[in-house]
Design an enzyme around this catalytic site. Structure first.
Site, PDB file in Angstrom:
ATOM      1  N   GLU A 143       0.821  -1.212   0.000  1.00  0.00           N
ATOM      2  CA  GLU A 143       0.000   0.000   0.000  1.00  0.00           C
ATOM      3  C   GLU A 143       0.854   1.260   0.000  1.00  0.00           C
ATOM      4  O   GLU A 143       1.670   1.461   0.906  1.00  0.00           O
ATOM      5  CB  GLU A 143      -0.907   0.024   1.236  1.00  0.00           C
ATOM      6  CG  GLU A 143      -1.783   1.264   1.309  1.00  0.00           C
ATOM      7  CD  GLU A 143      -2.568   1.358   2.600  1.00  0.00           C
ATOM      8  OE1 GLU A 143      -3.597   2.063   2.614  1.00  0.00           O
ATOM      9  OE2 GLU A 143      -2.155   0.732   3.610  1.00  0.00           O
ATOM     10  N   GLU A 246     -11.848   2.868   6.235  1.00  0.00           N
ATOM     11  CA  GLU A 246     -10.735   3.007   7.184  1.00  0.00           C
ATOM     12  C   GLU A 246     -10.632   4.476   7.590  1.00  0.00           C
ATOM     13  O   GLU A 246      -9.807   5.232   7.084  1.00  0.00           O
ATOM     14  CB  GLU A 246      -9.407   2.522   6.555  1.00  0.00           C
ATOM     15  CG  GLU A 246      -8.290   2.431   7.582  1.00  0.00           C
ATOM     16  CD  GLU A 246      -6.943   2.098   6.962  1.00  0.00           C
ATOM     17  OE1 GLU A 246      -6.195   1.319   7.577  1.00  0.00           O
ATOM     18  OE2 GLU A 246      -6.633   2.622   5.874  1.00  0.00           O
TER      19      GLU A 246
END
Length: 273
Positions: A143, A246
Site C-alpha cells: 500500500e 478506514e
C-alpha cells in the site's frame, strides 16, 4: 455498488475490539478488516466472525515494533529473519480466519539508507513473501501511504507500487489502493481508478474523507461519484474486491458515534437497490 468492509481498528472505538464485530454486523457491513489480529487468539476472532456472519477480508502482517514507531520491516536490510517470521505468523492467522489477503507494510526508510538499497531489500522480501502466500492460497498486498500521516514511509505513489508489482510478476502480489492516501499525495483519483482497476493488480480499496480522515461524506472527495466509477470500471473488467472504510468517526469514541455517521453507507446501498 462495491462490497463494504468496516475497519475495526478505527470504527466503533468506544467498544472493546471483540465487541466491534457485532456492531459492524448490526450496521450492515458484510466484511471486516483491521490492522492486526495478533493480540487475540485466532479461534476467538473466528468465533466472532462466524457468530455475526462476517467475512474477514484483510489484515496486516506484523510490522515490527509498532508501539516503538516501526511501520513495517519489508524495506529494512538486516531484518529479513524477523520479516519472514512475521509472514509465517500472518499466514497462520489468515488460514484460521479464512482471510484471502494480507497487507505487508513497507516500513520507514532510514535517513542513512540509500533508497535503492531499501528498494532492493523490499523487492526481495516481497518476492519471497509472495511465494509463501501463494503456497497458502493468499494474496499479498502493498500500500502506498502518504508521508503526512506516516513521515518517511517507503512507498507513497500508485505508479511506484504498480511498477514493483509488475516487476516481481507474482500473480498474487497486488496493490492496496487507498483513495485517501492517493488524494493527499497525487489526486486525480477517479482517473487512477480507471487506469489501475483493469490491470488486475488492485487487490483492495480503502476510503476515508480528506483531509481529516473522517467519514467518506466529509471532506473534499466525492465518494458517491467514485463509487459509481468503481462500479462502471468493475462491470467492464470484472473487479470484485472489497472497499474498506478506514476512517476515524468524526464524533469520536462516543456511544453510537460510528453508527450515527453511516449515512454514506446507507446512501450507497440505496443507490444499488
Amino acid at each position: 455498488m462495491p462490497r463494504f468492509a468496516a475497519n475495526l481498528s478505527m470504527l466503533y472505538p468506544e467498544l472493546d475490539f471483540l465487541d466491534r464485530f457485532d456492531a459492524a454486523a448490526k450496521d450492515g457491513f458484510a466484511g471486516v478488516e483491521y490492522l492486526f489480529p495478533y493480540a487475540f487468539p485466532a479461534t476467538e476472532i473466528a468465533a466472532r466472525l462466524k457468530a455475526n456472519g462476517l467475512k474477514q477480508v484483510l489484515f496486516n502482517a506484523p510490522p515490527g515494533n509498532w508501539d516503538g514507531g516501526e511501520r513495517g520491516l519489508a524495506c529494512l536490510p538486516g531484518r529479513e529473519g524477523e520479516f519472514r517470521d512475521g509472514i509465517a505468523k500472518a499466514l497462520d492467522y489468515a488460514a484460521a480466519l479464512d482471510c484471502p489477503r494480507v497487507h505487508v507494510m513497507a516500513g520507514l526508510l532510514p535517513a542513512s539508507l540509500a533508497r535503492e538499497t531499501g528498494k532492493a531489500t523490499y523487492v526481495e522480501n516481497l518476492r519471497w513473501a509472495a511465494g509463501e502466500a501463494a503456497k497458502a492460497g493468499r494474496d499479498l498486498l502493498i500500500e502506498p501511504i502518504n508521508t503526512r500521516d506516516i513521515p518517511g514511509f517507503f512507498l507513497n505513489r500508485q505508479d511506484e507500487a504498480h511498477a514493483i508489482v509488475e516487476a516481481i510478476g507474482a500473480s498474487n502480489l497486488k496493490v492496496q489502493f487507498d483513495l485517501y492516501h492517493c488524494q493527499i499525495v497525487e489526486g486525480d483519483v477517479a482517473m487512477k481508478i480507471r487506469k489501475y482497476l483493469p490491470t488486475g493488480r488492485v487487490g483492495h480499496i480503502q476510503i476515508a474523507g480528506v483531509p481529516e480522515r473522517h467519514e467518506p461524506d466529509i471532506g473534499e472527495l466525492n465518494h458517491p461519484y467514485l463509487f459509481k466509477v468503481i462500479d462502471e470500471v468493475s462491470a467492464q473488467c470484472g473487479w470484485d474486491g472489497w472497499v474498506g472504510g478506514e476512517y476515524r468517526p468524526a464524533r469520536g469514541a462516543v456511544p453510537n458515534g460510528t453508527s450515527d455517521g453511516l449515512a454514506w453507507l446507507r446512501a450507497a446501498k440505496a443507490l444499488s437497490a
